[in-house]
Write an enzyme that holds these catalytic residues in place. Sequence first.
Site, short mmCIF file in Angstrom:
data_model
loop_
_atom_site.label_atom_id
_atom_site.label_comp_id
_atom_site.label_asym_id
_atom_site.label_seq_id
_atom_site.Cartn_x
_atom_site.Cartn_y
_atom_site.Cartn_z
N THR A 97 0.82 -1.21 0.00
CA THR A 97 0.00 0.00 0.00
C THR A 97 0.86 1.27 0.00
OG1 THR A 97 -1.53 -1.28 1.28
CG2 THR A 97 -1.79 1.10 1.43
N LEU A 151 -1.64 -2.58 -3.74
CA LEU A 151 -1.71 -3.88 -4.44
C LEU A 151 -1.91 -4.97 -3.40
CD1 LEU A 151 1.36 -3.34 -6.80
CD2 LEU A 151 -0.99 -3.65 -7.59
O1 DON Z 1 -6.66 -2.83 2.43
C1 DON Z 1 -5.93 -3.23 3.32
O2 DON Z 1 -6.19 -3.12 4.49
C2 DON Z 1 -4.60 -3.88 2.93
N1 DON Z 1 -4.71 -4.48 1.64
C3 DON Z 1 -3.53 -2.86 3.01
C4 DON Z 1 -2.17 -3.41 2.68
C5 DON Z 1 -1.03 -2.56 3.11
O3 DON Z 1 -1.21 -1.56 3.74
C6 DON Z 1 0.31 -3.08 2.77
N2 DON Z 1 1.32 -2.13 3.14
N3 DON Z 1 2.22 -2.24 3.84
#
Ligand code: DON
Length: 563
Positions: free
Chosen positions: A372, A391
């Site tokens: 993210t 992603l």
């Molecule tokens: O939507 C969500 O909560 C996750 N897919 C977010 C992923 C995320 O933040 C990855 N980053 N470090």
Amino acid sequence: MKKIIFFFAISLLLINCKTTPEPEKITGLIAEKAMVVSAKQEASKIGAAILQKGGNAYDAMVATHFALAVVYPVAGNIGGGGFMVYRDKDGTTGTLDFREKAPITAHKDMYLDENGDVIENKSTLGAHAVAIPGSVAGVFAVYEKFGSLPFKDLIQPSIDLARNGYVVTKNEAEDLNGAADRFKKVNNYETVFGKEWKEGDILKQEELAKTLERIRDFGKDGFYKGETADFLVNYVTELGGIISHEDLEKYEAVWRNPITFNFKGYKITSMDLPASGGICLAQILKSIEPYDLSKIAHNSTEYIQLLTEAERRSYADRAHYLGDIDFVKVPVDSLTDTNYINKRMRSFSWDKATPSSEVSQGKILGYESDETTHYSIVDQFGNAVSVTTTLNTGYGSKVVVKGAGFILNNEMDDFSVKAGVPNVYGLVGSKANEIASEKRMLSSMAPTIVEKDGKLKMVIGTPGGSTIITSVLQNILNVTEYNMGMQESVDKARFHHQWLPDYITLEPNGFNADTKNKLESLGYTIFEKNSLIIGRVDAILVLPDGKLEGGADKRGDDAAVGF
Ligand code: DON
């Protein structure tokens, strides 16, 4: 000996009192009028250049989003999705949901074997993990509603960057090399990413440049229909996945009402479902509102205790109640009701941790069970935009669309693939977040805007999976309760608790031994690890004189650019 130590200590104290100047306050970039803070210098520059040309924050959002898809492939994307919260110059607020959706043929048990057990990696790696991307639809929805400059001017800098290449940073070389084997395993051809990288190398993405040109020339259809759609569907099918042309053609971003609440005189506007960020932020902030934080030192044992207990209770509710509001009934009003929250906090004691095994979701009357990246933008007209996009995990599913050069998400893992089985962030879920055809998976994203006395105060958000909510929370408190500047706040060590697993994650080297010992003696388990999941907060603070201060997270290559 004791005397010598005593003398030494007293001398140090005196020296400190008399001669040591106050440590200089950390400040981020200060700009007079407008600013973009994002995960990469190149993307912030492209966004700020659009503002400088007279574009508004929404134009800059479009430009920054495409730029991140090129220069931040670990999370910036056109093959993923996200959420935007905005506050227009006239004070109106709103949100856009461009979250990915499950494919039409997706079903509840699609990641389980014949014994009902979860098939390892199926929801995280490769074509089966991919959900229908929402980013390009999101960008066009924003542009159509608010854009002011010609669209081609907003996307062209990213096309050029993809074609001519950009310089790989040290962090990026490490990330890419770390994922190289998985890129090779998942794809049946040699992708641009799956090789050995070092700092200073130039990364060129010709196929991505051509895809962006199709988007420039044919708009949203340049992605969801025609050649790009053919590339996507053919390749996912070749790898055994289930995305169809119909899936792509049906995808729509959705304008939704934000979740808005007050906290100690501040008005907070954040993302509602299918993102859990806003609801959990409201629950946690309301849980701690009755406490006088001026009597509790920042990051002290008591501070960590209070936030942890509020977080534990909120994440237990999240696991049970929250899911896509278009599919399940979620009692949002009851969950964020002050009386309900005060009742939940009654079992909190300063003397002892409440074990998560003794906490489940609260009782709601009348309820029937049924990597993210974030960027913040403020423009010279007073519009503010807060966008978190992803992603899911770094480089998503690792599927790089053959012929089209972009990475596809692995957002399907954000569903509860089986009740009670944790996802990659250790989050558990239940019926409310089970997989269904065309449903949106629950997110932790929390793009947020804070106002004070009717004026814009802060634009904030972060990646970090389950830690997104608690990172945004701590930064709101740093600024509103502990009077920190934006960069100072972003730099501060962070901690996190999410009900299950029942431990407090502490950012390494940020908390002293005494604080940790006290927490352990109260029954808390401490987990200190160097991990991406403590977030990368990119935020903008409006200073009392109206100038803007950027907070660009030093944990990454993040950068603020403004004028
Ligand atoms: O939507 C969500 O909560 C996750 N897919 C977010 C992923 C995320 O933040 C990855 N980053 N470090």
